[in-house]
Design a protein around this motif. Structure first.
Motif, PDB file in Angstrom:
ATOM      1  N   GLY A  57       0.845  -1.184   0.000  1.00  0.00           N
ATOM      2  CA  GLY A  57       0.000   0.000   0.000  1.00  0.00           C
ATOM      3  C   GLY A  57       0.876   1.228   0.000  1.00  0.00           C
ATOM      4  N   CYS A  58       0.259   2.393  -0.098  1.00  0.00           N
ATOM      5  CA  CYS A  58       1.029   3.636  -0.118  1.00  0.00           C
ATOM      6  C   CYS A  58       0.108   4.771   0.301  1.00  0.00           C
ATOM      7  N   ARG A  59       0.672   5.770   0.964  1.00  0.00           N
ATOM      8  CA  ARG A  59      -0.148   6.928   1.355  1.00  0.00           C
ATOM      9  C   ARG A  59      -0.318   7.900   0.202  1.00  0.00           C
ATOM     10  N   THR A  70       0.486   8.166 -12.379  1.00  0.00           N
ATOM     11  CA  THR A  70       0.570   7.008 -13.281  1.00  0.00           C
ATOM     12  C   THR A  70       0.919   5.718 -12.542  1.00  0.00           C
ATOM     13  N   CYS A  71       0.927   5.754 -11.217  1.00  0.00           N
ATOM     14  CA  CYS A  71       1.393   4.596 -10.438  1.00  0.00           C
ATOM     15  C   CYS A  71       0.228   3.685 -10.057  1.00  0.00           C
ATOM     16  N   GLY A  72       0.380   2.397 -10.341  1.00  0.00           N
ATOM     17  CA  GLY A  72      -0.643   1.415  -9.976  1.00  0.00           C
ATOM     18  C   GLY A  72      -0.450   0.908  -8.556  1.00  0.00           C
ATOM     19  N   GLY A  85       2.274  14.176  -8.311  1.00  0.00           N
ATOM     20  CA  GLY A  85       1.853  13.736  -6.982  1.00  0.00           C
ATOM     21  C   GLY A  85       2.940  13.795  -5.932  1.00  0.00           C
ATOM     22  N   ARG A  86       4.105  14.330  -6.305  1.00  0.00           N
ATOM     23  CA  ARG A  86       5.183  14.463  -5.311  1.00  0.00           C
ATOM     24  C   ARG A  86       4.983  15.764  -4.540  1.00  0.00           C
ATOM     25  N   PRO A  87       5.027  15.707  -3.218  1.00  0.00           N
ATOM     26  CA  PRO A  87       4.630  16.881  -2.447  1.00  0.00           C
ATOM     27  C   PRO A  87       5.734  17.903  -2.182  1.00  0.00           C
TER      28      PRO A  87
END
Ligand code: SF4
Length: 597
Positions: free
Chosen positions: A243-245, A250-252, A359-361
């Motif tokens: 999982g990921c926060r 484009t990441c599955g 999506g990189r913060p």
């Protein structure tokens, strides 16, 4: 020797890649695999270990690597002499869409009575389509399939009869097995609810002991090798999380995909102390680097601190990755615990707007401070990754990445600092199914050329990576993505040579390979204008030797990603001890209870 209960088979991306002429391009330059994608997913090792722990015998056969290492390796002859209660095939990464189904067909032809089981992220996404292939009997959905697979294997071993015991999670019917997709006697497909999604990863083994057991039992190390060079560079992975926060476009493997595909509401983490013990166990038999998958700060500072306390003093190389900027105190702790650490950061673009759209913060200022802090706290090397094919990214924005990287290399070179190494690669070959860009392409400025599994299977047979790409964007078409990748790769390679992060010979060799690859792209484009398919095929096959030679290390040399290994790579004596220890544990402790479901 009794045959295994389950044989795991890992297929090449394209079956049989040895007979096709395909310019795969720089799709695997930044991973240890070749474009055949011969590395099998880490899930094979956790599944094998879990089944072994519960009394089943497993074997892993990396067909892709066997085919790669030996041009005469005969897959059919090899599989004909194998038997097992079932065969398991991964379709985790979508680039295996072609090879995995072809291998399933071969297995079904050779062993028509043996069930063929699929699993992995792409299997989960395409389960309704996948189960319709005649060679596929079962698909186990989800990100954690250890428990459903064990139930299925017990069901199959008992011939479909009920044998419930006190410690057994024996299913009486296939419809009772969570996450399972199956066919009835008439061939009708059934999709069981996706109800198994463990809260954490504490029930699995991630120390490769199952693999070692299999290697000893079947006297077959060669079939387990993840990639050809592995015994010289035995890199392994340790897993912090499923999982990921984050939810990168484009990441599955982002939060949205995990929620929609795997029913996962929040990431499942490995206990930090268990993670440390996984790494120490690997270190008993390998001197190679361990790549810790997932940012150890993702679950919070407490998790990172507990892990770093537990791993303190581990001297072998460890790679860590960051999904966000980090403070200096974090690196001070890393330095105290891990004297031999390398840092991986995916910056994606020098342009903050493009990076944010992905999506990189973090801001550029924050990440530059993070880089300086990591260097001052002794990281051995710092790899910085950039990507081509992003939302809101134009051709000139890609060239901006090179200008930015060049300025950075120059600045560090003035300080006699050469540990920061930038890399650039295309988003290729596929935008991941389940990602935001795949699910709503127009909203994110993407145009997709394939939606179904079968369409992706066909794309994989295209003659160059330009035609294999399943997307283009409103900012760059496929031609521009290819052109920007080669031009940026060429300029970045020259800058790395100029500022001494790679030697002149390596830089020249890479430059030559890029020139060859761009020439081949043009030749293939020309062939594709022919309306005569026999002529096209003949001319493509005439290029095979040259395309094969251009398929490795295109825009950078793979060796640039390697770290130095001291001492013997694999300690076989220690590996044997680990096997004996695991055997002893598995045969002396009480039966493990299936309390996870
Ligand atoms: S790319 Fe983004 S969403 Fe995917 S795993 Fe990395 S941080 Fe998570």
């Amino acid at each position: 020797m009794a045959p295994p209960d389950l044989i795991f088979l890992h297929a090449p991306s394209v079956y049989d890649f040895r007979r096709h002429s395909i310019l795969y391009g720089p799709v695997s330059d930044l991973v240890p695999s070749t474009p055949v994608f011969e590395m099998y997913p880490i899930g094979f090792t956790t599944l094998a270990a879990y089944l072994e722990q519960h009394g089943l015998r497993t074997r892993i056969i990396n067909l892709a690597n066997r085919m790669l290492e030996d041009a005469r390796f005969d897959v059919e002859a090899h599989l004909r002499h194998m038997d097992a209660a079932a065969f398991g095939i991964d379709l985790h990464w979508l680039p295996h869409a072609h090879g995995s189904i072809e291998v399933a067909r071969i297995v079904k032809r050779l062993h028509p009575k043996r069930p063929v089981i699929f699993g992995g992220f792409s299997s989960t996404y395409f389960h309704r389509e996948l189960i319709l292939y005649p060679a596929v009997d079962f698909v186990v959905r989800g990100d954690s399939t250890e428990v459903p697979l064990l139930q299925l294997m017990r069901y199959l071993r008992s011939g479909g009869e009920a044998h419930p015991g006190p410690n057994s999670a024996q299913a009486r019917t296939l419809s009772e097995i969570p996450n399972l997709v199956w066919k009835d006697a008439e061939g009708g497909a059934h999709v069981n609810p996706l109800t198994y999604s463990p809260e954490n990863l504490d029930h699995i083994l991630l120390d490769y002991s199952g693999m070692l057991q299999s290697a000893v039992r079947y006297r077959d190390l060669i079939s387990l090798k993840p990639f050809p060079n592995w015994l010289k560079y035995p890199i392994t992975a340790a897993l912090t999380v499923r999982g990921c926060r984050y939810n990168c476009t484009t990441c599955g493997g982002g939060a949205g995909a995990f929620r929609n595909l795997h029913g996962r509401q929040r990431p499942a983490y490995r206990e930090p102390e268990q993670l440390a013990s996984d790494i120490r166990r690997i270190g008993q038999f390998s001197s190679g680097p361990v790549f810790i998958l997932g940012d150890i700060r993702q679950p919070g500072d407490d998790y990172a601190n507990r892990f770093l306390d537990a791993i303190a003093g581990y001297e072998k190389p460890v790679f860590i990755e960051l999904f966000d900027a980090a403070p200096k105190e974090f690196f001070q702790r890393v330095r105290r615990s891990l004297p031999n650490w390398t840092l991986e950061i995916s910056m994606e673009s020098h342009d903050e707007g493009v990076r944010r759209a992905f999506g990189r913060p973090y801001s550029t200022v924050d990440i530059e401070r993070t880089i300086d802090d990591a260097l001052s706290e002794g990281c051995q090397r710092l790899d910085l990754f950039f990507m081509v094919g992003l939302k809101e990214q134009t051709y000139s924005s890609v060239m901006g990445i090179v200008d930015y990287s060049r300025a950075m290399l120059q600045r560090y070179a003035r300080q006699n600092e050469r540990r920061v190494i930038p890399f650039i690669s295309p988003l290729a070959p596929f935008v991941d199914p389940g990602s935001r860009a795949f699910e709503a392409p127009e909203k994110h400025g993407y145009r997709l050329f394939a939606r179904t599994l079968e369409e992706h299977r066909q794309l994989l047979l295209a003659p160059s990576w330009k035609y294999v790409l399943n997307y283009e964007t409103q900012w760059m078409n496929r031609d521009q993505i290819v052109a920007a990748t080669y031009e940026a790769g060429r300029r970045l390679n020259l800058a790395k040579g100029e500022f001494g992060v790679i030697d002149a010979k390596t830089a020249q060799a890479t430059d030559r390979r890029i020139a060859q690859a761009t020439g081949l792209i043009r030749e293939i484009d020309d062939i594709m204008t022919s309306s005569d398919s026999a002529d096209r095929q003949a001319r493509l096959m005439a290029l095979k030797q040259r395309t094969d030679a251009s398929n490795l290390s295109t825009v950078c040399d793979k060796a640039e990603l390697e770290t130095q290994i001291l001492g013997s790579r694999i300690n076989f004596l220690q590996a044997a001890r680990v096997v004996a220890e695991v055997w002893w544990l598995n045969h002396t402790r009480p039966t493990v209870k299936n309390t996870e479901i």
